[in-house]
Write a protein that holds these residues in place. Structure first.
Motif, PDB file in Angstrom:
ATOM      1  N   GLN A 164      -5.463  15.917 -13.050  1.00 22.23           N
ATOM      2  CA  GLN A 164      -6.905  14.979 -13.143  1.00 22.23           C
ATOM      3  C   GLN A 164      -8.047  15.306 -13.728  1.00 22.23           C
ATOM      4  O   GLN A 164      -8.271  15.968 -13.565  1.00 22.23           O
ATOM      5  N   ALA A 165      -8.312  15.104 -14.748  1.00 19.01           N
ATOM      6  CA  ALA A 165      -9.459  14.997 -15.892  1.00 19.01           C
ATOM      7  C   ALA A 165     -10.866  14.746 -14.830  1.00 19.01           C
ATOM      8  O   ALA A 165     -10.490  13.377 -14.239  1.00 19.01           O
ATOM      9  N   VAL A 166     -11.944  15.967 -15.798  1.00 18.02           N
ATOM     10  CA  VAL A 166     -13.210  14.848 -14.434  1.00 18.02           C
ATOM     11  C   VAL A 166     -13.749  14.601 -15.145  1.00 18.02           C
ATOM     12  O   VAL A 166     -13.923  15.005 -16.770  1.00 18.02           O
ATOM     13  N   GLU A 167     -14.648  13.445 -14.532  1.00 20.72           N
ATOM     14  CA  GLU A 167     -15.342  12.534 -15.687  1.00 20.72           C
ATOM     15  C   GLU A 167     -16.789  13.061 -14.839  1.00 20.72           C
ATOM     16  O   GLU A 167     -16.461  12.597 -13.110  1.00 20.72           O
ATOM     17  N   CYS A 168     -17.746  13.665 -15.162  1.00 20.56           N
ATOM     18  CA  CYS A 168     -19.066  13.163 -14.117  1.00 20.56           C
ATOM     19  C   CYS A 168     -20.100  12.594 -15.738  1.00 20.56           C
ATOM     20  O   CYS A 168     -20.434  13.541 -16.547  1.00 20.56           O
ATOM     21  N   ARG A 169     -20.699  11.320 -14.914  1.00 18.30           N
ATOM     22  CA  ARG A 169     -21.906  11.156 -15.923  1.00 18.30           C
ATOM     23  C   ARG A 169     -22.903  10.543 -15.203  1.00 18.30           C
ATOM     24  O   ARG A 169     -22.914  10.227 -13.777  1.00 18.30           O
ATOM     25  N   GLY A 170     -24.003   9.804 -16.036  1.00 17.06           N
ATOM     26  CA  GLY A 170     -24.999   9.581 -15.041  1.00 17.06           C
ATOM     27  C   GLY A 170     -25.471   8.163 -16.144  1.00 17.06           C
ATOM     28  O   GLY A 170     -24.983   7.717 -17.002  1.00 17.06           O
ATOM     29  N   PHE A 171     -26.326   7.416 -15.262  1.00 15.09           N
ATOM     30  CA  PHE A 171     -26.656   6.598 -15.377  1.00 15.09           C
ATOM     31  C   PHE A 171     -27.829   5.856 -17.137  1.00 15.09           C
ATOM     32  O   PHE A 171     -28.160   5.027 -17.191  1.00 15.09           O
ATOM     33  N   ASP A 172     -28.328   7.209 -17.235  1.00 15.04           N
ATOM     34  CA  ASP A 172     -28.743   7.396 -18.580  1.00 15.04           C
ATOM     35  C   ASP A 172     -28.241   6.743 -19.516  1.00 15.04           C
ATOM     36  O   ASP A 172     -28.472   6.203 -20.876  1.00 15.04           O
ATOM     37  N   ARG A 173     -26.686   6.795 -19.897  1.00 17.90           N
ATOM     38  CA  ARG A 173     -26.036   6.450 -20.708  1.00 17.90           C
ATOM     39  C   ARG A 173     -25.110   5.548 -19.917  1.00 17.90           C
ATOM     40  O   ARG A 173     -24.065   6.259 -20.131  1.00 17.90           O
ATOM     41  N   PRO A 174     -25.445   4.660 -19.972  1.00 15.40           N
ATOM     42  CA  PRO A 174     -24.328   3.769 -19.167  1.00 15.40           C
ATOM     43  C   PRO A 174     -23.596   2.835 -20.444  1.00 15.40           C
ATOM     44  O   PRO A 174     -23.375   3.093 -21.827  1.00 15.40           O
ATOM     45  N   ASP A 175     -22.120   2.169 -20.359  1.00 19.91           N
ATOM     46  CA  ASP A 175     -21.499   2.428 -21.079  1.00 19.91           C
ATOM     47  C   ASP A 175     -22.407   0.359 -21.571  1.00 19.91           C
ATOM     48  O   ASP A 175     -21.412   0.162 -22.784  1.00 19.91           O
ATOM     49  N   ASP A 176     -22.386  -0.162 -20.689  1.00 20.60           N
ATOM     50  CA  ASP A 176     -22.738  -1.440 -21.080  1.00 20.60           C
ATOM     51  C   ASP A 176     -24.260  -1.457 -19.995  1.00 20.60           C
ATOM     52  O   ASP A 176     -24.678  -1.134 -19.428  1.00 20.60           O
ATOM     53  N   VAL A 177     -25.022  -1.982 -20.537  1.00 19.00           N
ATOM     54  CA  VAL A 177     -26.260  -2.216 -19.540  1.00 19.00           C
ATOM     55  C   VAL A 177     -26.638  -3.851 -20.619  1.00 19.00           C
ATOM     56  O   VAL A 177     -26.612  -4.805 -21.015  1.00 19.00           O
ATOM     57  N   ARG A 213     -32.260  -5.243 -14.443  1.00 18.13           N
ATOM     58  CA  ARG A 213     -31.094  -5.592 -15.502  1.00 18.13           C
ATOM     59  C   ARG A 213     -30.229  -4.544 -14.427  1.00 18.13           C
ATOM     60  O   ARG A 213     -29.798  -3.770 -13.152  1.00 18.13           O
ATOM     61  N   ALA A 214     -28.682  -4.978 -15.223  1.00 24.08           N
ATOM     62  CA  ALA A 214     -27.173  -4.078 -14.615  1.00 24.08           C
ATOM     63  C   ALA A 214     -26.731  -2.634 -15.243  1.00 24.08           C
ATOM     64  O   ALA A 214     -26.719  -3.536 -16.777  1.00 24.08           O
ATOM     65  N   GLU A 215     -26.608  -1.622 -15.033  1.00 29.90           N
ATOM     66  CA  GLU A 215     -26.304  -0.425 -15.718  1.00 29.90           C
ATOM     67  C   GLU A 215     -24.701  -0.111 -15.247  1.00 29.90           C
ATOM     68  O   GLU A 215     -24.760  -0.272 -13.930  1.00 29.90           O
ATOM     69  N   VAL A 216     -23.572  -0.414 -16.455  1.00 32.65           N
ATOM     70  CA  VAL A 216     -22.375  -0.771 -15.984  1.00 32.65           C
ATOM     71  C   VAL A 216     -21.783   0.715 -16.419  1.00 32.65           C
ATOM     72  O   VAL A 216     -21.612   0.923 -17.492  1.00 32.65           O
ATOM     73  N   LEU A 217     -21.278   1.481 -15.411  1.00 34.37           N
ATOM     74  CA  LEU A 217     -19.906   3.018 -16.611  1.00 34.37           C
ATOM     75  C   LEU A 217     -18.945   2.079 -16.028  1.00 34.37           C
ATOM     76  O   LEU A 217     -18.425   1.857 -14.953  1.00 34.37           O
ATOM     77  N   GLU A 218     -17.792   3.179 -16.758  1.00 35.45           N
ATOM     78  CA  GLU A 218     -16.113   2.461 -16.725  1.00 35.45           C
ATOM     79  C   GLU A 218     -15.950   3.846 -16.840  1.00 35.45           C
ATOM     80  O   GLU A 218     -15.942   4.977 -17.408  1.00 35.45           O
ATOM     81  N   MET A 219     -15.119   4.414 -15.550  1.00 35.54           N
ATOM     82  CA  MET A 219     -14.672   6.143 -15.512  1.00 35.54           C
ATOM     83  C   MET A 219     -14.036   6.018 -14.096  1.00 35.54           C
ATOM     84  O   MET A 219     -13.831   4.946 -13.660  1.00 35.54           O
ATOM     85  N   ALA A 220     -12.740   7.313 -14.126  1.00 39.09           N
ATOM     86  CA  ALA A 220     -12.150   7.513 -13.206  1.00 39.09           C
ATOM     87  C   ALA A 220     -11.116   5.709 -13.807  1.00 39.09           C
ATOM     88  O   ALA A 220     -11.010   5.342 -12.208  1.00 39.09           O
TER      89      ALA A 220
END
Length: 122
Positions: free
Chosen positions: A5-18, A25-32
């Protein structure tokens, strides 16, 4: 033995959608294969004033499973039950609620369940 399984590590400093709305505001990450959101709600924010016009429903219909990082949120359920939720708490809210920021501190929430459609404009 190793993981395939791939590892994903991300922060809300670069969300997929704001998703911006009045007082927050809502900050959204799409992961795993899932969606996680961080809600940042400023003093004066109330769902029925700031997000209801976007959602177009009488109550918030997004169920939430969220960790409260900071600030105090007052929740009113459609059945009349009311309570405050603050830092360090985890809340599971079913559909049918309103909420607002209490005091002069931002409310920051990490939401594992309701973020995919929250404050999404059609």
């Amino acid at each position: 033995m190793h993981s395939t399984q791939a590892v994903e590590c991300r922060g809300f400093d670069r969300p997929d959608d704001v998703r911006e709305f009045e007082h927050g505001r809502a900050e959204v990450l799409e992961m795993a294969g899932g969606t996680i959101g961080r809600l940042v709600l400023h003093p004066g924010w109330q769902w029925s004033k700031d997000v209801k016009p976007i959602a177009g429903t009488d109550w918030c219909e997004a169920p939430h499973f969220q960790y409260h990082v900071s600030g105090t949120l007052h929740v009113k359920m459609s059945d009349g039950n009311e309570f405050d939720v603050g830092p360090g708490w985890v809340s599971s809210l079913p559909q049918g609620h309103d909420a607002w920021v209490v005091g002069d501190e931002d409310v920051v929430l990490v939401d594992w369940y309701g973020a995919s459609e929250y404050a999404k404009r059609s």
